[in-house]
Scaffold this motif. Structure first.
Motif, PDB file in Angstrom:
ATOM      1  N   GLY A 224       0.799  -1.224   0.000  1.00  0.00           N
ATOM      2  CA  GLY A 224       0.000   0.000   0.000  1.00  0.00           C
ATOM      3  C   GLY A 224       0.825   1.264   0.000  1.00  0.00           C
ATOM      4  O   GLY A 224       0.280   2.350   0.175  1.00  0.00           O
ATOM      5  N   THR A 225       2.140   1.147  -0.228  1.00  0.00           N
ATOM      6  CA  THR A 225       3.084   2.269  -0.197  1.00  0.00           C
ATOM      7  C   THR A 225       2.892   3.113   1.061  1.00  0.00           C
ATOM      8  O   THR A 225       2.911   4.343   1.018  1.00  0.00           O
ATOM      9  CB  THR A 225       2.974   3.155  -1.457  1.00  0.00           C
ATOM     10  OG1 THR A 225       1.647   3.674  -1.585  1.00  0.00           O
ATOM     11  CG2 THR A 225       3.337   2.371  -2.700  1.00  0.00           C
ATOM     12  N   ASN A 226       2.697   2.425   2.182  1.00  0.00           N
ATOM     13  CA  ASN A 226       2.590   3.119   3.467  1.00  0.00           C
ATOM     14  C   ASN A 226       3.979   3.368   4.045  1.00  0.00           C
ATOM     15  O   ASN A 226       4.376   4.493   4.284  1.00  0.00           O
ATOM     16  CB  ASN A 226       1.758   2.282   4.445  1.00  0.00           C
ATOM     17  CG  ASN A 226       0.348   2.049   3.951  1.00  0.00           C
ATOM     18  OD1 ASN A 226      -0.507   2.905   4.062  1.00  0.00           O
ATOM     19  ND2 ASN A 226       0.102   0.878   3.386  1.00  0.00           N
ATOM     20  N   GLY A 227       4.706   2.272   4.329  1.00  0.00           N
ATOM     21  CA  GLY A 227       6.105   2.392   4.723  1.00  0.00           C
ATOM     22  C   GLY A 227       6.386   2.358   6.201  1.00  0.00           C
ATOM     23  O   GLY A 227       7.531   2.185   6.613  1.00  0.00           O
ATOM     24  N   ASN A 328       6.836   5.472  -0.515  1.00  0.00           N
ATOM     25  CA  ASN A 328       6.662   4.375   0.430  1.00  0.00           C
ATOM     26  C   ASN A 328       7.277   4.710   1.785  1.00  0.00           C
ATOM     27  O   ASN A 328       6.629   4.607   2.819  1.00  0.00           O
ATOM     28  CB  ASN A 328       7.296   3.105  -0.151  1.00  0.00           C
ATOM     29  CG  ASN A 328       7.240   1.918   0.783  1.00  0.00           C
ATOM     30  OD1 ASN A 328       8.121   1.736   1.619  1.00  0.00           O
ATOM     31  ND2 ASN A 328       6.203   1.108   0.662  1.00  0.00           N
ATOM     32  N   GLY A 329       8.531   5.099   1.798  1.00  0.00           N
ATOM     33  CA  GLY A 329       9.153   5.556   3.037  1.00  0.00           C
ATOM     34  C   GLY A 329       9.797   4.484   3.889  1.00  0.00           C
ATOM     35  O   GLY A 329      10.463   4.802   4.866  1.00  0.00           O
ATOM     36  N   SER A 330       9.600   3.205   3.569  1.00  0.00           N
ATOM     37  CA  SER A 330      10.274   2.167   4.346  1.00  0.00           C
ATOM     38  C   SER A 330      11.763   2.173   3.996  1.00  0.00           C
ATOM     39  O   SER A 330      12.167   2.649   2.939  1.00  0.00           O
ATOM     40  CB  SER A 330       9.666   0.796   4.058  1.00  0.00           C
ATOM     41  OG  SER A 330       9.903   0.413   2.713  1.00  0.00           O
ATOM     42  N   VAL A 331      12.586   1.629   4.896  1.00  0.00           N
ATOM     43  CA  VAL A 331      14.037   1.641   4.678  1.00  0.00           C
ATOM     44  C   VAL A 331      14.642   0.301   5.080  1.00  0.00           C
ATOM     45  O   VAL A 331      14.140  -0.369   5.973  1.00  0.00           O
ATOM     46  CB  VAL A 331      14.721   2.770   5.491  1.00  0.00           C
ATOM     47  CG1 VAL A 331      14.211   4.134   5.070  1.00  0.00           C
ATOM     48  CG2 VAL A 331      14.518   2.573   6.994  1.00  0.00           C
ATOM     49  N   ASN A 332      15.725  -0.089   4.393  1.00  0.00           N
ATOM     50  CA  ASN A 332      16.523  -1.210   4.871  1.00  0.00           C
ATOM     51  C   ASN A 332      17.935  -0.748   5.232  1.00  0.00           C
ATOM     52  O   ASN A 332      18.833  -1.536   5.464  1.00  0.00           O
ATOM     53  CB  ASN A 332      16.570  -2.365   3.870  1.00  0.00           C
ATOM     54  CG  ASN A 332      17.406  -2.047   2.641  1.00  0.00           C
ATOM     55  OD1 ASN A 332      17.811  -0.912   2.415  1.00  0.00           O
ATOM     56  ND2 ASN A 332      17.646  -3.052   1.817  1.00  0.00           N
ATOM     57  N   GLN A 349      13.528  13.067  -5.779  1.00  0.00           N
ATOM     58  CA  GLN A 349      12.444  12.164  -6.187  1.00  0.00           C
ATOM     59  C   GLN A 349      11.177  12.432  -5.392  1.00  0.00           C
ATOM     60  O   GLN A 349      10.070  12.347  -5.938  1.00  0.00           O
ATOM     61  CB  GLN A 349      12.894  10.707  -6.023  1.00  0.00           C
ATOM     62  CG  GLN A 349      13.928  10.292  -7.049  1.00  0.00           C
ATOM     63  CD  GLN A 349      14.257   8.811  -7.017  1.00  0.00           C
ATOM     64  OE1 GLN A 349      14.686   8.241  -8.019  1.00  0.00           O
ATOM     65  NE2 GLN A 349      14.081   8.170  -5.873  1.00  0.00           N
ATOM     66  N   MET A 350      11.315  12.756  -4.107  1.00  0.00           N
ATOM     67  CA  MET A 350      10.132  13.098  -3.312  1.00  0.00           C
ATOM     68  C   MET A 350       9.587  14.455  -3.703  1.00  0.00           C
ATOM     69  O   MET A 350       8.375  14.686  -3.676  1.00  0.00           O
ATOM     70  CB  MET A 350      10.477  13.056  -1.823  1.00  0.00           C
ATOM     71  CG  MET A 350      10.817  11.676  -1.313  1.00  0.00           C
ATOM     72  SD  MET A 350      11.097  11.611   0.477  1.00  0.00           S
ATOM     73  CE  MET A 350      12.590  12.583   0.641  1.00  0.00           C
ATOM     74  N   ASN A 447       4.104  12.779   0.964  1.00  0.00           N
ATOM     75  CA  ASN A 447       3.468  11.616   1.612  1.00  0.00           C
ATOM     76  C   ASN A 447       4.367  10.387   1.546  1.00  0.00           C
ATOM     77  O   ASN A 447       3.910   9.277   1.268  1.00  0.00           O
ATOM     78  CB  ASN A 447       2.110  11.316   0.976  1.00  0.00           C
ATOM     79  CG  ASN A 447       1.102  12.432   1.180  1.00  0.00           C
ATOM     80  OD1 ASN A 447       0.352  12.771   0.283  1.00  0.00           O
ATOM     81  ND2 ASN A 447       1.088  13.027   2.359  1.00  0.00           N
ATOM     82  N   ASN A 448       5.663  10.605   1.809  1.00  0.00           N
ATOM     83  CA  ASN A 448       6.623   9.508   1.756  1.00  0.00           C
ATOM     84  C   ASN A 448       6.797   8.862   3.123  1.00  0.00           C
ATOM     85  O   ASN A 448       6.496   7.687   3.299  1.00  0.00           O
ATOM     86  CB  ASN A 448       7.961  10.016   1.215  1.00  0.00           C
ATOM     87  CG  ASN A 448       8.982   8.913   1.050  1.00  0.00           C
ATOM     88  OD1 ASN A 448       9.721   8.594   1.974  1.00  0.00           O
ATOM     89  ND2 ASN A 448       9.023   8.312  -0.125  1.00  0.00           N
TER      90      ASN A 448
END
Length: 545
Positions: A224-227, A328-332, A349-350, A447-448
């Motif tokens: 859902g590109t929440n992140g 999305n905003g998630s990170v590894n 990009q944001m 909304n990242n």
């Protein structure tokens, strides 16, 4: 050799899968009837739902978010009174609870808190996870609505918000999320109601390791590109992302539905060639961004702090590129640890407004505004009447288009300026301090939800200013695109002639690419030059911040 093939395999799989999922989504959203839908129609509509005008649609959307936001705020504020709180965590302060509420209802998932140490399992499961589904479902619903509007003629009714939201959540997001969650569990991602584990470190310190229903939340946070992660360090945590296979599953999940939404748009508008043109514009921006990040990291081999040694340079660079392209905003890995040029690419990009695939649904309907602007500017340059899908673009449409593009831009620039003046939240010096603030407001307005780790957002100013940016970045763009496309739907569709500008050609793709770069470049190049670009030049001279 495997690392060299990683990126081409990723892109090839995206090209292969996205059209099929996009057509499936279009079928679901435009179906005359689906199983289990009858009960909902009888309960909410007492029969078939009525198609809504743009204003009615926006009214339903706002009411839905208002009630959902109030419920989530109360859960976060008073989680100490609710069950499934084995760590006896207290409720959030009102400003942090408000910021987190806005974050999740806008599909941003900005986290000014650490998930496992400040939120109970109840808050995560009952409060946040439903919003992950619903905020993503809203993005798909809005895209379906505006897609129908563009191809309609002399009508003001293009669909029903509640029906579209139900279908996108229960027939698209839920079944795919279940599959992804099972795949993640097979790789060792935790999904448990067990009590926290207490361990003793080699130095004798006692560590409490929270357990919880991570896999189910991670599946929808990526799709859902929440992140927003179950754990504070997100997908860098081994309980969230334990293996290279889980890393690829989560990484691919970030982009697959946003990319599929391009073909959802093409299917509903019956313009497959146009959809492919838009897709390759997005893909070109994404590939260029990744190559710049990868090149910069290759030439700055010492930037290892904050990165997972479990993942290769390609895996980390591709994740940074995908998560900032897709809102999305998630990170590894921690983005503050990347070289200035790589961090600058993430920021840019944001800044584009989540249109390089973007959020699920939001990337495509945000791109519609740039497509309309491209057609309008091309018409001015060639002397042709600007038309998009046979609809003439007038002053009303172009005003709303510019509002949707410029509103998030103003939030980024004004928020960054006032934060610098207030000396609030940042810890670095020199140009890197500007980059930290610029990243935060670009993330919020786009909304990242990701952040440079050095920026401390949990202050009254940080929570409120970023919260306002999230609201404008989400609902400003929604209002703009709904009003523009609603206006198109009420117009007569004219027949295409040889004199019309073709929107399914290579030339149109090049022009769209150019307009995006020029508009965003003129808006943001000065501040980027003072932040990440200047820092890169300093580092080349041996000066670090």
């Amino acid at each position: 050799m495997v690392e060299l093939l990683y990126f081409p395999f990723f892109i090839g799989l995206l090209l292969l899968v996205s059209p099929f999922i996009g057509y499936y989504m279009a079928f679901i959203l435009n179906a005359k009837g689906l199983p289990l839908e009858g009960a909902l129609k009888r309960f909410l509509f007492s029969g078939e739902p009525r198609s809504q005008t743009p204003k009615q649609y926006l009214q339903s959307l706002i009411i839905f978010h208002l009630f959902g936001g109030i419920l989530l705020f109360l859960i976060l504020k008073y989680q100490n009174l609710l069950p499934m709180n084995s760590l006896k965590l207290v409720g959030m302060d009102w400003d942090l609870a408000l910021n987190t509420t806005i974050s999740f209802i806008t599909n941003t998932n900005w986290q000014a808190y650490s998930g496992e140490s400040q939120l109970s399992n109840f808050s995560q499961m009952v409060g946040l996870t439903p919003q992950n589904f619903l905020s993503a479902g809203v993005g798909v619903s809005v895209l379906a609505y505006v897609s129908r509007a563009i191809t309609s003629s002399e009508t003001k009714h293009f669909g029903n918000f509640w029906l579209d939201l139900f279908r996108s959540s229960f027939y698209i997001l839920l079944p795919i999320s279940i599959i992804i969650a099972l795949l993640l569990v097979s790789q060792g991602v935790i999904q448990s109601f067990a009590e926290p584990i207490t361990s003793v470190s080699s130095t004798g310190n006692i560590r409490i390791i929270p357990m919880g229903t991570a896999a189910s939340q991670i599946a929808i946070k990526q799709l859902g590109t929440n992140g927003g992660g179950f754990f504070g360090v997100n997908s860098a945590h081994p309980f969230e992302n334990p293996t290279p296979i889980s890393n690829f599953i989560e990484l691919f999940s970030i982009l697959v539905l946003p990319a599929s939404c391009v073909f959802l748009y093409g299917k509903i508008t019956n313009s497959f060639r146009h959809a492919w043109v838009v897709f390759f514009v997005m893909l070109s921006l994404f590939v260029i961004g990744f190559l710049c990040v990868f090149y910069s990291e290759m030439n700055h081999p010492g930037f290892w702090e904050g990165k997972e040694a479990r993942f290769t340079l390609t895996e980390s660079s591709l994740w940074l590129s995908a998560t900032t392209a897709a809102s999305n905003g998630s990170v590894n890995s921690m983005h503050d640890s990347y070289s200035p040029l790589a961090g600058g690419i993430a920021i840019f990009q944001m800044m584009l407004g989540e249109i390089i695939f973007g959020g699920i649904g939001t990337g495509m309907y945000g791109m519609i505004l740039f497509l309309i602007l491209t057609v309008f500017l091309s018409g001015l340059m060639t002397g042709r009447t600007p038309e998009y899908f046979g609809k003439k673009i007038g002053s009303y449409e172009i005003k709303w288009t510019l509002f949707g593009i410029l509103a998030p831009t103003l939030c980024i620039l004004i928020g960054t300026t006032f934060t610098l003046l207030l000396n609030n939240g940042y810890t670095a010096n020199g140009p890197h301090a500007l980059s930290q603030i610029l990243y935060a407001f670009s993330s919020a307005a786009g909304n990242n939800g990701s952040a440079f780790a050095g920026f401390g957002a949990d202050t009254l100013w940080g929570n409120l200013s970023l919260g306002i940016s999230m609201l404008v970045g989400r609902f400003g763009v929604i209002c703009a695109v709904v009003m523009v496309c609603g206006s198109f739907g009420s117009k007569i569709t004219t027949k295409t002639s040889e004199g019309n500008f073709k929107i399914d050609s290579l030339l149109f793709g090049i022009l769209t690419f150019s307009v995006i770069i020029i508009v965003c470049g003129l808006s943001f190049f000065p501040v980027l030059a003072l932040g990440p670009i200047l820092e890169e030049l300093f580092i080349q001279s041996g000066v670090f911040f």
